[in-house]
Design a protein around this motif. Structure first.
Motif, PDB file in Angstrom:
ATOM      1  N   THR A   7     -17.102   5.984 -17.939  1.00 32.21           N
ATOM      2  CA  THR A   7     -17.526   7.212 -18.607  1.00 32.21           C
ATOM      3  C   THR A   7     -17.468   7.066 -20.121  1.00 32.21           C
ATOM      4  O   THR A   7     -16.598   6.390 -20.662  1.00 32.21           O
ATOM      5  N   LEU A   8     -18.421   7.747 -20.779  1.00 34.93           N
ATOM      6  CA  LEU A   8     -18.419   7.796 -22.250  1.00 34.93           C
ATOM      7  C   LEU A   8     -17.425   8.836 -22.756  1.00 34.93           C
ATOM      8  O   LEU A   8     -17.175   8.921 -23.967  1.00 34.93           O
ATOM      9  N   GLN A  32      -3.789   5.177  -8.462  1.00 30.90           N
ATOM     10  CA  GLN A  32      -3.874   4.459  -9.748  1.00 30.90           C
ATOM     11  C   GLN A  32      -5.219   4.859 -10.361  1.00 30.90           C
ATOM     12  O   GLN A  32      -6.259   4.672  -9.712  1.00 30.90           O
ATOM     13  N   PHE A  33      -5.176   5.433 -11.546  1.00 32.41           N
ATOM     14  CA  PHE A  33      -6.407   5.953 -12.164  1.00 32.41           C
ATOM     15  C   PHE A  33      -6.577   5.374 -13.564  1.00 32.41           C
ATOM     16  O   PHE A  33      -5.621   5.301 -14.340  1.00 32.41           O
ATOM     17  N   SER A  34      -7.819   4.951 -13.859  1.00 33.72           N
ATOM     18  CA  SER A  34      -8.105   4.507 -15.239  1.00 33.72           C
ATOM     19  C   SER A  34      -9.565   4.784 -15.558  1.00 33.72           C
ATOM     20  O   SER A  34     -10.382   4.992 -14.649  1.00 33.72           O
ATOM     21  N   CYS A  35      -9.850   4.826 -16.854  1.00 28.97           N
ATOM     22  CA  CYS A  35     -11.230   5.007 -17.304  1.00 28.97           C
ATOM     23  C   CYS A  35     -11.678   3.754 -18.045  1.00 28.97           C
ATOM     24  O   CYS A  35     -10.881   3.080 -18.697  1.00 28.97           O
ATOM     25  N   VAL A  36     -12.956   3.447 -17.928  1.00 27.86           N
ATOM     26  CA  VAL A  36     -13.561   2.335 -18.668  1.00 27.86           C
ATOM     27  C   VAL A  36     -14.743   2.909 -19.433  1.00 27.86           C
ATOM     28  O   VAL A  36     -15.606   3.572 -18.834  1.00 27.86           O
ATOM     29  N   ASN A  37     -14.763   2.712 -20.743  1.00 30.05           N
ATOM     30  CA  ASN A  37     -15.788   3.316 -21.584  1.00 30.05           C
ATOM     31  C   ASN A  37     -16.851   2.275 -21.949  1.00 30.05           C
ATOM     32  O   ASN A  37     -16.546   1.290 -22.646  1.00 30.05           O
ATOM     33  N   PRO A  38     -18.102   2.479 -21.524  1.00 30.81           N
ATOM     34  CA  PRO A  38     -19.156   1.501 -21.844  1.00 30.81           C
ATOM     35  C   PRO A  38     -19.303   1.260 -23.352  1.00 30.81           C
ATOM     36  O   PRO A  38     -19.712   0.182 -23.774  1.00 30.81           O
ATOM     37  N   ARG A  39     -18.945   2.249 -24.147  1.00 31.55           N
ATOM     38  CA  ARG A  39     -19.064   2.087 -25.598  1.00 31.55           C
ATOM     39  C   ARG A  39     -18.164   0.945 -26.106  1.00 31.55           C
ATOM     40  O   ARG A  39     -18.478   0.299 -27.099  1.00 31.55           O
ATOM     41  N   ASP A  40     -17.108   0.647 -25.374  1.00 28.68           N
ATOM     42  CA  ASP A  40     -16.213  -0.456 -25.768  1.00 28.68           C
ATOM     43  C   ASP A  40     -16.853  -1.815 -25.540  1.00 28.68           C
ATOM     44  O   ASP A  40     -16.312  -2.843 -25.968  1.00 28.68           O
ATOM     45  N   PHE A  41     -18.021  -1.821 -24.850  1.00 27.42           N
ATOM     46  CA  PHE A  41     -18.668  -3.104 -24.529  1.00 27.42           C
ATOM     47  C   PHE A  41     -20.002  -3.268 -25.264  1.00 27.42           C
ATOM     48  O   PHE A  41     -20.834  -4.085 -24.875  1.00 27.42           O
ATOM     49  N   THR A  42     -20.186  -2.454 -26.312  1.00 29.36           N
ATOM     50  CA  THR A  42     -21.416  -2.573 -27.106  1.00 29.36           C
ATOM     51  C   THR A  42     -21.205  -3.658 -28.165  1.00 29.36           C
ATOM     52  O   THR A  42     -20.071  -3.902 -28.593  1.00 29.36           O
ATOM     53  N   CYS A 116     -20.385   7.382 -14.173  1.00 29.36           N
ATOM     54  CA  CYS A 116     -20.854   8.691 -14.660  1.00 29.36           C
ATOM     55  C   CYS A 116     -21.996   8.492 -15.648  1.00 29.36           C
ATOM     56  O   CYS A 116     -21.832   7.802 -16.661  1.00 29.36           O
ATOM     57  N   GLY A 117     -23.134   9.089 -15.345  1.00 26.84           N
ATOM     58  CA  GLY A 117     -24.288   9.002 -16.241  1.00 26.84           C
ATOM     59  C   GLY A 117     -24.243  10.101 -17.288  1.00 26.84           C
ATOM     60  O   GLY A 117     -23.489  11.077 -17.163  1.00 26.84           O
ATOM     61  N   ARG A 118     -25.039   9.886 -18.315  1.00 28.31           N
ATOM     62  CA  ARG A 118     -25.270  10.916 -19.329  1.00 28.31           C
ATOM     63  C   ARG A 118     -26.758  10.899 -19.664  1.00 28.31           C
ATOM     64  O   ARG A 118     -27.509  10.058 -19.164  1.00 28.31           O
ATOM     65  N   GLU A 146     -19.525  13.400 -15.298  1.00 30.27           N
ATOM     66  CA  GLU A 146     -18.047  13.494 -15.321  1.00 30.27           C
ATOM     67  C   GLU A 146     -17.538  14.646 -14.451  1.00 30.27           C
ATOM     68  O   GLU A 146     -16.582  14.473 -13.670  1.00 30.27           O
ATOM     69  N   LEU A 147     -18.119  15.841 -14.598  1.00 33.23           N
ATOM     70  CA  LEU A 147     -17.646  16.957 -13.768  1.00 33.23           C
ATOM     71  C   LEU A 147     -17.903  16.683 -12.287  1.00 33.23           C
ATOM     72  O   LEU A 147     -17.004  16.882 -11.459  1.00 33.23           O
TER      73      LEU A 147
END
Ligand SMILES: Nc1nonc1C(=O)N[C@@H]1CC[C@H](O)C1
Length: 250
Positions: A7-8, A32-42, A116-118, A146-147
Motif C-alpha cells: 500500500t501507498l 504477524q502484520f506488516s506493510c510494504v510501500n511501493p514508493r520505497d522501491f522507486t 491495494c490499488g490506487r 486500503e479500506l
C-alpha cells in the motif's frame, strides 16, 4: 497468520493494528502484520508510482516496476518467516464479491499478501503475473484498495482461533449458517418505554434459542429472501418453523 499489505498509505492500517480485536490479535502475536510501500522501491528522483494510461483517458495507473519489487520483497519476507507459498490477493471491483464463505476460504491460508490499488488501478501485467485472487467488497468504486483490504482482513482475523473470547464468539454471527442475525438487547429492561422481549429474561435456554432462530429466519425472509435458498435447517429448526406456521394459521 502472516499478513503483508502492499500500500501507498501504510498509516491507514493503524486503524486495524492499533485498536480493537484485530489490534489485540496482532499484539498477542496471533497475527504477524506488516506493510510494504511501493514508493520505497522507486528509482527516479520523483519517486513515481503512477503514470498516465496508454490509450488516453482519465486518471493514472500504478506503474508495474515498483509494484513488482514490492510484491517480491513481501514474498521474500514471507519465506524468511517460514511461509514460502503465500497467495497474492488484489482488492478490486473486478474481483469476486466477498461474503462469509469467501472469508472462510481466505482464513484457511497460513499467510496472505494483499495488494491495494490506487488511482484507476494497477498495470494489468502485474495482475497477470503476480495476482492469485481478485476480491471485491461490493459493486461500487472507492479511491483505494486500503479500506476494502481492512474490511476483508478484519472479517478474517476475527475468525482465527482464540482471537474472539467466548462471549464474543463468531459462531452466532450473521450469515454463519446463512441467516441474518437476530435482534440483541441489553440493560435497561425498559428503554424509552420499550421492554426487552420477555422470553430473553426467562433463563429458559431452549425457548431463547427457539425465539432467536425464528427471529433470524423471519428477518432473513423479510430482508434477504434470496439467502434462504442456501440455508440448511436442522431438524429442530424445521420443527420450530412448522409449529410457528401452525400457530400463525390458527
Ligand atoms: N469495491 C472494491 N472492492 O475492492 N476494491 C474496490 C475498489 O473500489 N477499489 C478501487 C478501484 C480503483 C482504485 O484503485 C481502488
Amino acid at each position: 497468520m502472516w499478513l503483508a499489505v502492499i500500500t501507498l498509505f501504510p498509516d491507514m492500517f493503524d486503524a486495524m493494528t492499533e485498536s480493537g480485536i484485530t489490534g489485540r490479535a496482532i499484539k498477542r502475536g496471533q497475527v504477524q502484520f506488516s506493510c510494504v510501500n511501493p514508493r520505497d522501491f522507486t528509482i527516479d528522483n520523483y519517486h513515481r508510482v503512477d503514470d498516465r494510461p496508454f490509450g488516453g483517458g482519465p486518471g493514472m495507473v500504478m506503474l508495474p516496476e515498483p509494484l513488482e519489487k514490492a510484491i517480491l520483497h513481501a514474498k521474500a519476507k514471507a519465506a524468511d518467516a517460514g511461509y514460502p507459498e503465500v497467495p497474492v490477493v488484489y482488492m478490486s471491483p473486478q474481483g469476486k464479491t466477498l461474503n462469509e464463505s469467501g472469508v472462510k476460504q481466505l482464513v484457511q491460508y497460513d499467510g496472505l499478501i494483499v495488494l491495494c490499488g490506487r488511482y484507476e488501478g494497477i498495470d494489468e501485467r502485474i495482475i497477470e503475473q503476480y495476482v492469485d485472487q481478485e476480491w471485491s467488497i461490493g459493486d461500487y468504486v472507492l479511491t483505494g484498495g486500503e479500506l476494502p483490504a481492512m474490511v476483508m482482513l478484519d472479517s478474517m482475523i476475527r475468525r482465527l482461533p482464540d482471537v474472539m473470547t467466548d462471549n464474543q464468539s463468531a459462531e452466532q454471527d450473521s450469515f454463519v449458517d446463512g441467516l441474518l442475525d437476530c435482534p440483541h438487547y441489553t440493560k435497561p429492561d425498559v428503554f424509552n418505554g420499550i421492554a426487552v422481549p420477555a422470553v430473553l429474561k426467562t433463563g429458559h435456554h431452549l425457548n431463547i434459542e427457539k425465539w432467536r432462530f425464528l427471529q433470524r429466519y423471519q428477518r432473513t425472509q423479510a430482508r434477504r429472501p434470496e439467502l434462504l435458498e442456501g440455508v440448511q435447517l436442522t431438524r429442530q429448526q424445521k420443527k420450530w418453523l412448522m409449529s410457528e406456521k401452525k400457530s400463525e394459521s390458527l
